[in-house]
Enzyme design. Sequence first.
Site, PDB file in Angstrom:
ATOM      1  N   GLU B 215       0.609  -1.620  -0.357  1.00  0.00           N
ATOM      2  CA  GLU B 215       0.056   0.125  -0.157  1.00  0.00           C
ATOM      3  C   GLU B 215       0.576   1.288   0.610  1.00  0.00           C
ATOM      4  O   GLU B 215       2.335   0.829   0.355  1.00  0.00           O
ATOM      5  CB  GLU B 215      -0.614  -0.352   1.070  1.00  0.00           C
ATOM      6  CG  GLU B 215      -2.235  -1.403   1.538  1.00  0.00           C
ATOM      7  CD  GLU B 215      -2.896  -1.324   2.423  1.00  0.00           C
ATOM      8  OE1 GLU B 215      -2.331  -0.772   3.482  1.00  0.00           O
ATOM      9  OE2 GLU B 215      -3.714  -1.851   2.339  1.00  0.00           O
ATOM     10  N   HIS B 256      -6.058   2.164   5.693  1.00  0.00           N
ATOM     11  CA  HIS B 256      -5.139   1.935   6.815  1.00  0.00           C
ATOM     12  C   HIS B 256      -4.396   2.664   7.396  1.00  0.00           C
ATOM     13  O   HIS B 256      -4.247   3.874   6.680  1.00  0.00           O
ATOM     14  CB  HIS B 256      -4.054   0.429   7.006  1.00  0.00           C
ATOM     15  CG  HIS B 256      -5.042  -0.888   6.359  1.00  0.00           C
ATOM     16  ND1 HIS B 256      -4.455  -1.534   5.233  1.00  0.00           N
ATOM     17  CD2 HIS B 256      -5.743  -1.746   7.447  1.00  0.00           C
ATOM     18  CE1 HIS B 256      -5.656  -2.508   5.694  1.00  0.00           C
ATOM     19  NE2 HIS B 256      -6.188  -2.592   6.550  1.00  0.00           N
TER      20      HIS B 256
END
Lengths: 405, 301, 71
Positions: B215, B256
């Site tokens: 990510e 996140h």
Amino acid sequence: MRFYEHEAKDLLARHGVPLPQRRVALTPEDAATATSDLGGPVVLKSQVLSGGRMKAGGVRFADTPEEAAEAAEAILAIEINGLQPMGVLVEERGEVEQEYYAAVTWDAAVRRPVVIFSDMGGIDIEEVAEQHPEHLSRTHLSNLRPFSDFEAKLAVSRTGVTGNELNRLSRIVGALVQVFLAYDLTLAEINPIGRLAGGAFVALDSHVDMEEEARGTHARLLAGLGIPDEDTRQARPPTEFEIAGAQVDAADTRGVAGRVVEFGGNLGLIIGAGGGSLTLFDAVRGAGGDPANYCEIGGNPSVAKAAALTKLVMSKPGVEKIAVMMNVVSNTRVDIMARGVIKGVIEAGRDPAEAIAIFRIPGSWEDEGVKILERYGVEYVDRSVSMHEAAQRAVEKAAAGTGGG
Amino acid sequence: MSILIDADSTFIIQGITGREAVTMTRELLDYGARVVGGVTPGRKGRDVHGVPVEDTVRALTERMQVDGSIVAVPPAFAADAVLEAIEAGVKLIVVVTERIPRAQVARAIEYASQEGARIIGPNCLGVISPGKSKMGGIGGAADSTRRAFVPGVVGVMSRSGGMTTEIANALSEAGLGVSTAVSIGGDAMIGSTYAELMPLFEADEQTQGIAIYSEPGGPMEAQLAAHMAEHGSRLPVVAFMAGRFMDEMPGMRFGHAGTIVEGRADTTADKIARLEAAGIAVAERIEEIPALLRERIEGAD
Amino acid sequence: MAMFIRVDIDDSVQQDAGLRARLAEICPVDIFALEGERLETVESNLDECTICDLCIEAAGDAVRVVKLYEE
């Protein structure tokens, strides 16, 4: 979350960092009053959550209240990187003989706080690191042993600073470390620290970021600084749609249906969870789709919560269809999600068979979910169809829907 | 073989009487994991699905072998629970809890490394060695876990718990299967990074290739690229990078806690370039991962 | 209006105070509520039913969970 400069300076002041006399002004009249209170030449700085203020014309000098009012009026009219200033910081202005840089941040690679210090402040610190490495020190702190003042001294001394300056700067750096540790900051920076004619040191500008997760821990501090809960301090302020999304999430503790971000497209997204949402948003855009929103659903939300979010997205002007997609789920129940989205679509006055472009949530209670989807005529796929293929299908149907009405 | 856990690993659950932990205990036992005890202060003498509950970790370690602990306690108490487990001599700690302040995580990680213990997480779904054992909520109920995680040859490391299962499922459907999958956690600061777990997979005979899910945000991909450039690897690595759209939106937060883009090195474009320069193939879609790995595994023979 | 789940309660349950209390207590999504001497279903919670069958285990045939999407 980023703090305004004047908030950052209030934090520094609590820990004894020397600062110029200053006032926050919300209007040009305030700025004029502040300038006569301070009684001398001032600098006026845009209070905006963005860098690049100097270049954008957000920093100006004034010697009289009249000049200050004019400068404030100009500054308040300038949007910087898409952000409006909340006001102007009016500060007494002294003659600066030398500038220094000090910051504390997390070194994520070694997982310790690091103190960065330079005797070449005021300019881009990345440039100093590349061009003049001997003028920049990096001093890592222990997570287990409490911070001690010698570490600040070490950071300053490593750049060759000595004498009276070493002791004065070490005190400022030590206080900066205390601020960093006390408020769960991810960055505490003073750039520059100025040495004034006459030898006094003051923090001229400061940038402070607090860890998002720590907002609850420091609720009283934030309230004291006048920062309300709904002030997200994101790169842009939340839209009404996003605020409504946050309310849907907050109204029910079961599961997560949040992090709603508004976009301008026609395909509504009910997607999850963290990584799955990132993957699916990319997949929709990669297939040429135009998302109406981003969101994250996970942790087995209630039917009511999934329905409320669906209804919100479905009711957004321009949204013809929604795609309901997740990665293979472990905890979220497929049948509960199926009930929620169908209910939300019907509550928005639409037909699930028409409005739901695709349903791709493989996982627990999938068979039960399928019964519900079939009953309402909703197109669904199982795990043999990838996330990207599902996104492609949704984009095709959204495009066809727009053309055919 | 496998890494971190195998069929004989014994472990405990701190916070075992919590709602989510009770469900997790049931799923772990159904899967065949050896959950030998649980800790909830003040609940000594109870049991959860037959697993005895104690007040302290030491009460368990003093009378039985405890290889690992799952920490599933609320964020305000989680770091303390990790320190307690390390102090009691537990060597593998899986931290499920989200939203633990970064400074507390850093302290626990430094203490763990001092005591020779390893932390997985926080904000993760844990570890699974398919067909042997699992530690954490990864995969969910035992039957869906068995479906998505078939024993095989690929090691999986993922910053997203859900995507760990998605990738494992793709590998399982393609007939490659999984040796060990590790949900490493979605926070900016975690106990075990890709680069730190690579040597374990290197030493594992069962593992023939690696799949990773990445990510935006943080230095973890750059660290892996540097590790591969410096040490090389017998294992072909295929990465998938999510959140490419975030490159256009610096400062906005999606996904996140660890994903926020703070600088140029945090963008997916920079990460992809670094990974590729280190010889790591970057898949455009999840379903490409099995074929990319198979080519490279067979090519290496 | 509940769209997916209906719960039927037999009169026999209404005669049994202990069973009424037990049903109100065990349902994880609070579908049952005590209204004086009667046990009622809570309309807004019906669709949250997780089909855990705890009510069926407690009351046997006297409680029926009907999936409206199967009718």
